[in-house]
Design a protein around this motif. Structure first.
Motif, PDB file in Angstrom:
ATOM      1  N   SER A 141       1.163  -1.469  -0.262  1.00  0.00           N
ATOM      2  CA  SER A 141       0.105   0.077   0.167  1.00  0.00           C
ATOM      3  C   SER A 141       0.854   1.240   0.184  1.00  0.00           C
ATOM      4  O   SER A 141       0.374   2.348  -0.823  1.00  0.00           O
ATOM      5  N   LYS A 142       1.620   1.794   0.365  1.00  0.00           N
ATOM      6  CA  LYS A 142       3.618   2.554   0.786  1.00  0.00           C
ATOM      7  C   LYS A 142       3.692   1.966  -0.552  1.00  0.00           C
ATOM      8  O   LYS A 142       3.569   3.866  -1.556  1.00  0.00           O
ATOM      9  N   THR A 143       3.870   1.779  -1.721  1.00  0.00           N
ATOM     10  CA  THR A 143       4.037   2.004  -2.919  1.00  0.00           C
ATOM     11  C   THR A 143       3.450   2.642  -3.639  1.00  0.00           C
ATOM     12  O   THR A 143       3.361   3.215  -4.716  1.00  0.00           O
ATOM     13  N   VAL A 144       2.090   1.748  -3.493  1.00  0.00           N
ATOM     14  CA  VAL A 144       1.041   2.578  -4.428  1.00  0.00           C
ATOM     15  C   VAL A 144       0.399   4.138  -4.007  1.00  0.00           C
ATOM     16  O   VAL A 144      -0.082   4.736  -5.054  1.00  0.00           O
ATOM     17  N   ILE A 145       0.707   4.649  -2.521  1.00  0.00           N
ATOM     18  CA  ILE A 145       1.054   5.860  -2.185  1.00  0.00           C
ATOM     19  C   ILE A 145       1.628   6.424  -3.303  1.00  0.00           C
ATOM     20  O   ILE A 145       1.450   7.685  -3.921  1.00  0.00           O
ATOM     21  N   LEU A 146       2.921   6.204  -2.940  1.00  0.00           N
ATOM     22  CA  LEU A 146       4.139   6.741  -3.441  1.00  0.00           C
ATOM     23  C   LEU A 146       4.039   6.557  -4.771  1.00  0.00           C
ATOM     24  O   LEU A 146       4.371   7.822  -5.933  1.00  0.00           O
ATOM     25  N   GLY A 147       3.874   5.998  -5.741  1.00  0.00           N
ATOM     26  CA  GLY A 147       3.106   6.201  -7.010  1.00  0.00           C
ATOM     27  C   GLY A 147       2.380   7.236  -7.139  1.00  0.00           C
ATOM     28  O   GLY A 147       2.384   7.620  -8.716  1.00  0.00           O
ATOM     29  N   ILE A 148       1.139   7.470  -6.306  1.00  0.00           N
ATOM     30  CA  ILE A 148      -0.158   8.052  -7.007  1.00  0.00           C
ATOM     31  C   ILE A 148       0.737   9.744  -6.646  1.00  0.00           C
ATOM     32  O   ILE A 148       0.594  10.441  -7.203  1.00  0.00           O
ATOM     33  N   LEU A 149       1.514   9.571  -5.344  1.00  0.00           N
ATOM     34  CA  LEU A 149       1.833  10.794  -5.788  1.00  0.00           C
ATOM     35  C   LEU A 149       3.403  11.428  -6.393  1.00  0.00           C
ATOM     36  O   LEU A 149       3.010  12.600  -7.129  1.00  0.00           O
ATOM     37  N   PHE A 150       3.934   9.926  -7.436  1.00  0.00           N
ATOM     38  CA  PHE A 150       5.146  10.557  -8.084  1.00  0.00           C
ATOM     39  C   PHE A 150       4.490  10.759  -9.084  1.00  0.00           C
ATOM     40  O   PHE A 150       4.908  12.130  -9.615  1.00  0.00           O
ATOM     41  N   LEU A 151       3.341  10.475  -9.493  1.00  0.00           N
ATOM     42  CA  LEU A 151       2.115  10.603 -10.945  1.00  0.00           C
ATOM     43  C   LEU A 151       1.579  11.894 -11.113  1.00  0.00           C
ATOM     44  O   LEU A 151       1.254  12.441 -11.880  1.00  0.00           O
ATOM     45  N   ALA A 152       0.928  12.660  -9.404  1.00  0.00           N
ATOM     46  CA  ALA A 152       1.064  13.553  -9.710  1.00  0.00           C
ATOM     47  C   ALA A 152       1.890  14.356  -9.759  1.00  0.00           C
ATOM     48  O   ALA A 152       1.062  15.541 -11.137  1.00  0.00           O
ATOM     49  N   ILE A 154       4.730  14.619 -11.297  1.00  0.00           N
ATOM     50  CA  ILE A 154       4.736  14.585 -13.209  1.00  0.00           C
ATOM     51  C   ILE A 154       3.752  15.304 -13.712  1.00  0.00           C
ATOM     52  O   ILE A 154       3.779  16.366 -14.848  1.00  0.00           O
ATOM     53  N   LEU A 155       2.580  15.124 -13.460  1.00  0.00           N
ATOM     54  CA  LEU A 155       1.153  15.231 -14.363  1.00  0.00           C
ATOM     55  C   LEU A 155       0.555  16.876 -14.136  1.00  0.00           C
ATOM     56  O   LEU A 155       0.483  17.302 -14.876  1.00  0.00           O
ATOM     57  N   VAL A 156       1.413  17.485 -13.288  1.00  0.00           N
ATOM     58  CA  VAL A 156       0.605  18.992 -12.193  1.00  0.00           C
ATOM     59  C   VAL A 156       1.087  19.861 -13.523  1.00  0.00           C
ATOM     60  O   VAL A 156       0.369  20.662 -13.572  1.00  0.00           O
ATOM     61  N   PRO A 157       2.676  20.119 -13.543  1.00  0.00           N
ATOM     62  CA  PRO A 157       2.976  21.170 -15.154  1.00  0.00           C
ATOM     63  C   PRO A 157       2.232  20.941 -15.966  1.00  0.00           C
ATOM     64  O   PRO A 157       1.856  21.860 -16.288  1.00  0.00           O
ATOM     65  N   ASN A 158       2.217  19.591 -15.808  1.00  0.00           N
ATOM     66  CA  ASN A 158       1.804  19.559 -17.594  1.00  0.00           C
ATOM     67  C   ASN A 158       0.219  19.557 -17.468  1.00  0.00           C
ATOM     68  O   ASN A 158      -0.983  20.595 -18.664  1.00  0.00           O
ATOM     69  N   ILE A 159      -0.663  19.999 -16.692  1.00  0.00           N
ATOM     70  CA  ILE A 159      -2.219  20.266 -16.885  1.00  0.00           C
ATOM     71  C   ILE A 159      -2.178  21.548 -16.069  1.00  0.00           C
ATOM     72  O   ILE A 159      -2.702  22.431 -16.588  1.00  0.00           O
ATOM     73  N   PHE A 160      -1.240  22.497 -15.643  1.00  0.00           N
ATOM     74  CA  PHE A 160      -1.702  23.556 -15.627  1.00  0.00           C
ATOM     75  C   PHE A 160      -0.971  24.206 -16.733  1.00  0.00           C
ATOM     76  O   PHE A 160      -1.771  25.171 -17.372  1.00  0.00           O
ATOM     77  N   ASP A 161       0.409  23.783 -17.611  1.00  0.00           N
ATOM     78  CA  ASP A 161       0.313  23.600 -19.303  1.00  0.00           C
ATOM     79  C   ASP A 161      -0.750  23.441 -20.163  1.00  0.00           C
ATOM     80  O   ASP A 161      -1.665  25.092 -20.890  1.00  0.00           O
ATOM     81  N   SER A 162      -1.535  22.921 -20.225  1.00  0.00           N
ATOM     82  CA  SER A 162      -2.925  22.257 -20.376  1.00  0.00           C
ATOM     83  C   SER A 162      -4.228  23.420 -20.611  1.00  0.00           C
ATOM     84  O   SER A 162      -4.353  24.090 -21.680  1.00  0.00           O
TER      85      SER A 162
END
Length: 185
Positions: A141-152, A154-162
């Motif tokens: 479950s820690k891996t899943v949480i860390l994966g979600i945080l990592f992906l978010a 990475i995506l936030v700058p792209n979301i801002f740009d879009s």
């Protein structure tokens, strides 16, 4: 002592035949015979099941069987070494490409423009090469949480740009419409 002999000793102490032990472990009698004969080794899951069935520790069962201990530790280390190769290789290649591009005078924006499509294609290709069942079983479950945080992150700058690009395009379109409307009057 080899694990096959250990299994045979514990099986015989409990008065079980190879067939009875195989039925309890939900495997074939031939597997038990191969283990006891030293032809093959049980998987880690079977070692755990045998230790539970005989009510002995895994250490008592595998102690002295260096080939089994080596195979179990080698199996546990391999996925980590592949992940390490990906991470280390990616960083090394990334820095090498950076210095080469810097040396020949290619700008970051040019590289980003040209590398986006190949990076996307490689990412999709990578997704098709992953054994998803095995990956899902290995995640905590820690891996899943860390994966979600990592992906978010990475995506936030792209979301801002879009979103910024959509807003700017909409504002420009409205301004253009208003200017065209006023010049038409």
């Amino acid at each position: 002592m080899k694990i096959g002999k250990q299994i045979q000793t514990y099986r015989e102490q409990r008065g079980l035949s190879q067939n009875e032990l195989a039925d309890k472990l939900h495997i074939s009698r031939q597997s038990i015979s191969k283990w006891e004969g030293g032809v093959s080794l049980p998987t880690f899951a079977n070692v755990v099941a045998i230790s539970n069935l005989f009510n002995i520790s895994i250490d008592d069962l595998v102690r002295g069987d260096m080939s089994l201990m080596n195979s179990l530790t080698a199996n546990n280390k391999e996925p980590l070494s592949r992940v390490f190769k990906i991470i280390a290789g990616g960083f090394i290649l990334g820095f090498a490409i950076y210095f080469v591009l810097l040396g020949i005078g290619i700008k970051e924006s040019t590289f980003v423009d040209w590398s986006s499509l190949p990076a996307f294609i490689l990412f999709i290709w990578l997704l098709f090469t992953i054994n998803w069942r095995q990956l899902n079983r290995s995640m905590s479950s820690k891996t899943v949480i860390l994966g979600i945080l990592f992906l978010a992150l990475i995506l936030v700058p792209n979301i801002f740009d879009s979103i910024s690009a959509m807003i700017n395009a909409s504002v420009d379109a409205v301004k253009g419409y208003q200017e065209g409307y006023h010049s038409f009057k």
